[in-house]
Design a protein around this motif. Sequence first.
Motif, PDB file in Angstrom:
ATOM      1  N   GLY A  97      -6.825  -4.212  -5.435  1.00 37.94           N
ATOM      2  CA  GLY A  97      -5.935  -3.075  -5.180  1.00 37.94           C
ATOM      3  C   GLY A  97      -4.472  -3.476  -5.263  1.00 37.94           C
ATOM      4  N   ARG A  98      -3.705  -2.687  -6.001  1.00 37.30           N
ATOM      5  CA  ARG A  98      -2.300  -3.020  -6.245  1.00 37.30           C
ATOM      6  C   ARG A  98      -1.354  -2.404  -5.217  1.00 37.30           C
ATOM      7  NH1 ARG A  98      -4.599  -6.707  -9.300  1.00 37.30           N
ATOM      8  NH2 ARG A  98      -4.435  -6.463 -11.553  1.00 37.30           N
ATOM      9  N   GLY A  99      -1.925  -1.772  -4.170  1.00 37.25           N
ATOM     10  CA  GLY A  99      -1.077  -1.103  -3.171  1.00 37.25           C
ATOM     11  C   GLY A  99      -0.520  -2.042  -2.121  1.00 37.25           C
ATOM     12  N   GLY A 100      -1.085  -3.243  -2.002  1.00 37.16           N
ATOM     13  CA  GLY A 100      -0.536  -4.166  -1.012  1.00 37.16           C
ATOM     14  C   GLY A 100      -1.546  -5.163  -0.481  1.00 37.16           C
ATOM     15  N   ASN A 125      -2.663   6.918  -4.148  1.00 40.13           N
ATOM     16  CA  ASN A 125      -1.517   6.651  -3.292  1.00 40.13           C
ATOM     17  C   ASN A 125      -0.299   6.338  -4.160  1.00 40.13           C
ATOM     18  OD1 ASN A 125       0.348   5.753  -1.447  1.00 40.13           O
ATOM     19  ND2 ASN A 125      -1.112   4.557  -0.240  1.00 40.13           N
ATOM     20  N   ASN A 253      -4.272   2.768  -5.068  1.00 38.24           N
ATOM     21  CA  ASN A 253      -2.890   2.817  -5.526  1.00 38.24           C
ATOM     22  C   ASN A 253      -2.814   3.283  -6.991  1.00 38.24           C
ATOM     23  OD1 ASN A 253      -0.863   0.668  -7.119  1.00 38.24           O
ATOM     24  ND2 ASN A 253       0.053   1.772  -5.424  1.00 38.24           N
ATOM     25  N   THR A 256      -3.564   0.635  -9.530  1.00 37.13           N
ATOM     26  CA  THR A 256      -4.990   0.311  -9.527  1.00 37.13           C
ATOM     27  C   THR A 256      -5.732   1.257 -10.463  1.00 37.13           C
ATOM     28  OG1 THR A 256      -4.719  -0.239  -7.173  1.00 37.13           O
ATOM     29  CG2 THR A 256      -6.967  -0.150  -8.020  1.00 37.13           C
ATOM     30  N   ALA A 436      -0.672  -1.399   9.983  1.00 33.70           N
ATOM     31  CA  ALA A 436      -0.096  -2.688   9.587  1.00 33.70           C
ATOM     32  C   ALA A 436       1.421  -2.665   9.495  1.00 33.70           C
ATOM     33  CB  ALA A 436      -0.701  -3.121   8.255  1.00 33.70           C
TER      34      ALA A 436
HETATM   35  C1  LIG Z   1       3.254   0.874   6.332  1.00 31.23           C
HETATM   36  C2  LIG Z   1       2.406   0.866   5.096  1.00 31.23           C
HETATM   37  C3  LIG Z   1       2.880   1.431   3.923  1.00 31.23           C
HETATM   38  C4  LIG Z   1       2.090   1.448   2.774  1.00 31.23           C
HETATM   39  N1  LIG Z   1       2.603   1.989   1.637  1.00 31.23           N
HETATM   40  C5  LIG Z   1       1.833   2.037   0.522  1.00 31.23           C
HETATM   41  C6  LIG Z   1       2.331   2.656  -0.659  1.00 31.23           C
HETATM   42  O1  LIG Z   1       3.459   3.139  -0.717  1.00 31.23           O
HETATM   43  N2  LIG Z   1       1.511   2.676  -1.745  1.00 31.23           N
HETATM   44  C7  LIG Z   1       0.236   2.146  -1.715  1.00 31.23           C
HETATM   45  O2  LIG Z   1      -0.487   2.225  -2.703  1.00 31.23           O
HETATM   46  N3  LIG Z   1      -0.248   1.549  -0.609  1.00 31.23           N
HETATM   47  C8  LIG Z   1       0.520   1.495   0.498  1.00 31.23           C
HETATM   48  N4  LIG Z   1       0.011   0.918   1.633  1.00 31.23           N
HETATM   49  C9  LIG Z   1      -1.371   0.403   1.584  1.00 31.23           C
HETATM   50  C10 LIG Z   1      -2.379   1.549   1.775  1.00 31.23           C
HETATM   51  O3  LIG Z   1      -2.602   1.731   3.155  1.00 31.23           O
HETATM   52  C11 LIG Z   1      -3.739   1.258   1.095  1.00 31.23           C
HETATM   53  O4  LIG Z   1      -4.162  -0.006   1.481  1.00 31.23           O
HETATM   54  C12 LIG Z   1      -3.671   1.309  -0.420  1.00 31.23           C
HETATM   55  O5  LIG Z   1      -3.152   2.527  -0.882  1.00 31.23           O
HETATM   56  C13 LIG Z   1      -5.068   1.120  -0.987  1.00 31.23           C
HETATM   57  O6  LIG Z   1      -5.038   1.106  -2.390  1.00 31.23           O
HETATM   58  P1  LIG Z   1      -5.444  -0.192  -3.216  1.00 31.23           P
HETATM   59  O7  LIG Z   1      -6.768  -0.669  -2.679  1.00 31.23           O
HETATM   60  O8  LIG Z   1      -5.569   0.286  -4.622  1.00 31.23           O
HETATM   61  O9  LIG Z   1      -4.361  -1.186  -3.020  1.00 31.23           O
HETATM   62  C14 LIG Z   1       0.787   0.880   2.797  1.00 31.23           C
HETATM   63  C15 LIG Z   1       0.317   0.299   3.976  1.00 31.23           C
HETATM   64  C16 LIG Z   1       1.118   0.289   5.112  1.00 31.23           C
HETATM   65  C17 LIG Z   1       0.591  -0.327   6.356  1.00 31.23           C
END
Ligand SMILES: Cc1cc2nc3c(=O)[nH]c(=O)nc-3n(C[C@H](O)[C@H](O)[C@H](O)COP(=O)(O)O)c2cc1C
Length: 480
Positions: A97-100, A125, A253, A256, A436
């Motif tokens: 996942g590229r979201g973090g 997201n 994300n 992703t 988080a």
């Molecule tokens: C405070 C906070 C802000 C976040 N902001 C984003 C964001 O802007 N975009 C994103 O994709 N994930 C963000 N995340 C992570 C998401 O909660 C989530 O893990 C993610 O969207 C999952 O997608 P992925 O599995 O493709 O990475 C954030 C998490 C936290 C704790």
Amino acid sequence: MTPVSKSNINAAAQRVLSQFSASGVQTSFHGRHINPQILADLNGNNWRLKDYEARGGYQALRKILAQGDSQSAGDTVAVGMTPDQVIAEVKASSLRGRGGAGFPTGLKWSFMPRQFPGQKYLVCNSDEGEPGTCKDRDIMQFNPHSVIEGMAIAAYAMGISVGYNYIHGEIFATYQRFEEALEEARAAGLLGNNILGSGFNFQLHASHGFGAYICGEETALLESLEGKKGQPRFKPPFPASFGLYGKPTTINNTETFAAVPWIIRNGGQAYLECGKPNNGGTKIYSVSGDVELPGNYEVPMGTPFSKLLELAGGVKNAKGGRTLKAVIPGGSSSPVLPASIMMDCTMDYDSIAKAGSMLGSGAVIVLDDSRCMVESLKRLSYFYMHESCGQCTPCREGTGWLWRVVDRIHNGMGRQSDLDLLNSVADNIQGRTICALGDAAAMPVRAMIKHFRHEFEAMIKPQIHQAAALQAAVPAATQA
Ligand SMILES: Cc1cc2nc3c(=O)[nH]c(=O)nc-3n(C[C@H](O)[C@H](O)[C@H](O)COP(=O)(O)O)c2cc1C
Ligand code: SF4
């Protein structure tokens, strides 16, 4: 009283939204990517359906939805792919996942209870609020169909018929662009009912937020999408079992989803081989700070950091003597790493984690030797204090406390005990909050003090000396 009409509501909505619209900087057209997949052949204007199809777009969706049988080595085999085959391909690709958090995407998709009898949802997201990150907006602005196709494939794999793309509210032009792309896909029978005559239905909608960083946290995003205040939920239950409107939901994300069509077209193994084991494919890094050419760079996972820095033109004004001091490798939430450590890293989840930080969203913030780390931390701390949603005490109180202590050090009012105090406040936030964001606020503090303690001490010491001098100057009799 003025009657409430649709045009009144639209005008009011435009007034509100105009405060939040930003034009979006074009950061991806420099031709300095390495083996790009998502940003390949983009020029800023070729975002429409016909352009995307000319680049091989929607072939992956056509591939999985293909109907009928074909002959292979004398046997009759079904064309198309089953949902299990799609998930297996994504697992084989090692897409994370590229979201973090870098969670394996295929594994996440396998958590969706496909046989659940009610509505299930897919959510993209696109909130992208992490300071330093500016890749998702370019993907949606300049290659929106890659996200739509990726979501359609994901929906098919998980048996989902409704999806939403939640887009950061301050990039309203991008939201409008995405809506246009959705219209094109619907008109071409690539979204909606009975897609490409396959019997598969998938309705995809765009939704925009209003710019709160916390709405990027997946459960806060779901609350916001439901029209409520965007505050994180307790987990468990996780969205896979209790997500949007309490129904099973998968959230990924933007980047992703945009990676998925390439994987299905070329195979999971080919994607994996673009990167390195456990870190498949390419990644878009948003490089900012003290570099000559800030921008988005798509390069294979495992590319040395030194190469990425070179692509971004190197440290700004290196000819004038500036050198690399430190790097925040994965967005503001990731711990800072000094230059000496960073120059030995490759850009992938495992290498950066081994070095003591996180790849996060891939926002690489470069700091040169002129940067004051106390001031840098002050800015970061202010951001987290401002963005805390206030639900849990350690985060609500602790983020303000962190900022106030760093601020007083920066203002020359620091106390000798302040560094221990900062670490102790960070300890009392990390791991003790609902979401988080608390960790994200605490980790940079600890890393800054660990690697650049001498800078903090240097700002505190003159005050220690001053206090001692004052003490000495006051007559003993008055010191009681
Ligand atoms: C405070 C906070 C802000 C976040 N902001 C984003 C964001 O802007 N975009 C994103 O994709 N994930 C963000 N995340 C992570 C998401 O909660 C989530 O893990 C993610 O969207 C999952 O997608 P992925 O599995 O493709 O990475 C954030 C998490 C936290 C704790
Ligand atoms: S950690 Fe902070 S942002 Fe997250 S729920 Fe608690 S108060 Fe809100």
